[in-house]
Design a protein around this motif. Structure first.
Motif, PDB file in Angstrom:
ATOM      1  N   LEU A 119       0.823  -1.202   0.000  1.00 11.30           N
ATOM      2  CA  LEU A 119       0.000   0.000   0.000  1.00 11.30           C
ATOM      3  C   LEU A 119       0.857   1.253   0.000  1.00 11.30           C
ATOM      4  CD1 LEU A 119      -2.893  -0.822   2.500  1.00 11.30           C
ATOM      5  CD2 LEU A 119      -3.093  -0.342   0.070  1.00 11.30           C
ATOM      6  N   PHE A 171       0.970   4.073  -2.919  1.00  8.97           N
ATOM      7  CA  PHE A 171       0.683   5.467  -2.584  1.00  8.97           C
ATOM      8  C   PHE A 171       1.817   6.380  -3.012  1.00  8.97           C
ATOM      9  CE2 PHE A 171       0.684   9.036   0.475  1.00  8.97           C
ATOM     10  CZ  PHE A 171      -0.548   9.570   0.173  1.00  8.97           C
ATOM     11  N   LEU A 216       1.777   6.744  -6.828  1.00 12.22           N
ATOM     12  CA  LEU A 216       0.726   7.652  -7.261  1.00 12.22           C
ATOM     13  C   LEU A 216       1.115   9.093  -6.982  1.00 12.22           C
ATOM     14  CD1 LEU A 216      -2.093   8.170  -8.381  1.00 12.22           C
ATOM     15  CD2 LEU A 216      -3.000   7.822  -6.082  1.00 12.22           C
ATOM     16  N   SER A 217       1.723   9.347  -5.807  1.00 14.93           N
ATOM     17  CA  SER A 217       2.127  10.702  -5.462  1.00 14.93           C
ATOM     18  C   SER A 217       3.160  11.235  -6.437  1.00 14.93           C
ATOM     19  CB  SER A 217       2.693  10.727  -4.030  1.00 14.93           C
ATOM     20  OG  SER A 217       1.704  10.325  -3.108  1.00 14.93           O
ATOM     21  N   SER A 244      -7.325   6.860 -11.359  1.00 16.85           N
ATOM     22  CA  SER A 244      -6.610   6.317 -10.204  1.00 16.85           C
ATOM     23  C   SER A 244      -6.751   7.319  -9.063  1.00 16.85           C
ATOM     24  CB  SER A 244      -5.132   6.096 -10.532  1.00 16.85           C
ATOM     25  OG  SER A 244      -4.985   5.227 -11.636  1.00 16.85           O
ATOM     26  N   TYR A 245      -6.984   6.831  -7.858  1.00 14.26           N
ATOM     27  CA  TYR A 245      -7.263   7.760  -6.766  1.00 14.26           C
ATOM     28  C   TYR A 245      -6.770   7.224  -5.427  1.00 14.26           C
ATOM     29  CZ  TYR A 245     -11.160   4.568  -5.893  1.00 14.26           C
ATOM     30  OH  TYR A 245     -11.920   3.436  -5.646  1.00 14.26           O
ATOM     31  N   THR A 246      -6.552   8.161  -4.496  1.00 11.74           N
ATOM     32  CA  THR A 246      -6.244   7.846  -3.112  1.00 11.74           C
ATOM     33  C   THR A 246      -7.110   8.726  -2.223  1.00 11.74           C
ATOM     34  OG1 THR A 246      -3.953   7.241  -3.600  1.00 11.74           O
ATOM     35  CG2 THR A 246      -4.460   7.821  -1.325  1.00 11.74           C
ATOM     36  N   THR A 255      -7.753   9.674   1.811  1.00 13.23           N
ATOM     37  CA  THR A 255      -7.302   9.565   3.198  1.00 13.23           C
ATOM     38  C   THR A 255      -8.305  10.284   4.099  1.00 13.23           C
ATOM     39  OG1 THR A 255      -5.949  11.567   2.940  1.00 13.23           O
ATOM     40  CG2 THR A 255      -4.862   9.442   2.571  1.00 13.23           C
ATOM     41  N   PRO A 276      -5.085   4.643   3.945  1.00 14.51           N
ATOM     42  CA  PRO A 276      -5.513   5.269   2.694  1.00 14.51           C
ATOM     43  C   PRO A 276      -6.273   4.291   1.794  1.00 14.51           C
ATOM     44  CG  PRO A 276      -3.217   4.635   2.529  1.00 14.51           C
ATOM     45  CD  PRO A 276      -3.639   4.313   3.933  1.00 14.51           C
ATOM     46  N   ILE A 321      -7.023   3.207  -1.746  1.00 16.13           N
ATOM     47  CA  ILE A 321      -6.345   3.341  -3.033  1.00 16.13           C
ATOM     48  C   ILE A 321      -7.100   2.520  -4.062  1.00 16.13           C
ATOM     49  CG2 ILE A 321      -4.203   2.954  -4.317  1.00 16.13           C
ATOM     50  CD1 ILE A 321      -2.726   3.262  -1.644  1.00 16.13           C
ATOM     51  N   THR A 328      -8.410   2.087  -8.522  1.00 17.51           N
ATOM     52  CA  THR A 328      -8.366   2.403  -9.942  1.00 17.51           C
ATOM     53  C   THR A 328      -9.656   1.910 -10.576  1.00 17.51           C
ATOM     54  OG1 THR A 328      -5.958   2.184 -10.023  1.00 17.51           O
ATOM     55  CG2 THR A 328      -7.129   2.081 -12.124  1.00 17.51           C
TER      56      THR A 328
END
Length: 266
Positions: A9, A13, A16-17, A189-191, A193, A226, A228, A230
């Motif tokens: 994970l 993360f 993606l960042s 694609s997303y996260t 928190t 988080p 996470i 897609t």
């Protein structure tokens, strides 16, 4: 959760960042940036009612933020337009008035124009313009495409109880949504928190009511921060809605089943 799962994970993360840092961030463009814009024109893209047309087209342009000069090329086939323009969206059905008439009607249409204000430039960058070719058979437009920044686009939202609609919620919880959508593939694609709450459900919703609410469109893959995920949006129209601010992230709790914290995606 296993140690390996935790490492996975964190790795996802971080990846993606890093990707987000290299994506088109509309707020992050320098004031002198020259930004490439694209659009694919089709009958299916016409609004508010799609058109059955064999015609196709494309728009490619560059906007200079410093000078507000837009240079563009429009190509098409399968139709004989009697008018062509860039329109700016100003209504809920995704339509709007003519803003920039095309310089000619013969493909390729090559033109240069200066947008009147910096606000117009921001609207162009943020997806509120569309290219439209009109014919005698379809005077309102036979093929259309929403103009967007070329490449993957960064999306963000800050979640809070105060943002809940139609009635704000008194909650100390907070959250954030960060995502990337590639309009060419429709992959998002997303996260997500959050802190200060224990959600029992979480989704992306698409606004379809006057009070700013709408049905569940994309359930989150998990509820542990988080989050996470897609997903692939089903149609180009869904992508347009996402880019034009008609999606929101919502976390629901047992105390607030309609949603405790929400954020409109920009």
């Amino acid at each position: 959760m296993t140690k390996n799962s935790t490492f996975l994970l964190v790795a996802v993360f971080m990846a993606l960042s890093a990707f987000l840092m290299n994506c088109n961030d509309h707020q992050g463009f320098p004031p002198d940036a020259k930004i490439r814009l694209v659009s694919t024109l089709s009958g299916a893209g016409e609004k508010p009612i799609p058109v059955a047309s064999a015609g196709t087209g494309s728009f490619v342009g560059v906007i200079d933020r410093a000078t507000r000069v837009l240079s563009y090329t429009v190509t098409y086939s399968g139709l004989s337009p009697v008018a062509g323009h860039l329109h700016r969206i100003n209504s809920a059905n995704g339509t709007g008035p003519v803003e920039i008439p095309f310089a000619s009607l013969t493909s390729p249409i090559i033109g240069t124009t200066t947008l009147t204000t910096a606000t117009r430039v921001d609207s162009l960058i943020n997806g509120f313009y569309y290219a439209n070719l009109h014919t005698p058979a379809f005077p309102a437009g036979e093929i259309r495409g929403n103009v967007r920044v070329d490449g993957p686009i960064k999306l963000t939202a800050a979640l809070s109880g105060a943002a809940e609609k139609p009635i704000p919620v008194a909650s100390a919880a907070t959250g954030a949504f960060v995502g990337v959508v590639d309009p060419s593939t429709r992959v998002l694609s997303y996260t997500v928190t959050y802190s200060g709450l224990s959600p029992v459900a979480g989704h992306l919703h698409r606004v379809n009511a006057a009070n700013g609410t709408g049905p569940v469109e994309i359930p989150f893959l998990s509820l542990t921060s988080p989050i996470i995920g897609t997903t692939t949006l089903t149609t180009a129209t869904r992508v347009d809605s996402l880019l034009n601010g008609f999606y929101y992230a919502n976390l629901h709790t047992a105390v607030f089943p309609a949603g405790e914290i929400r954020g409109d995606i920009k």
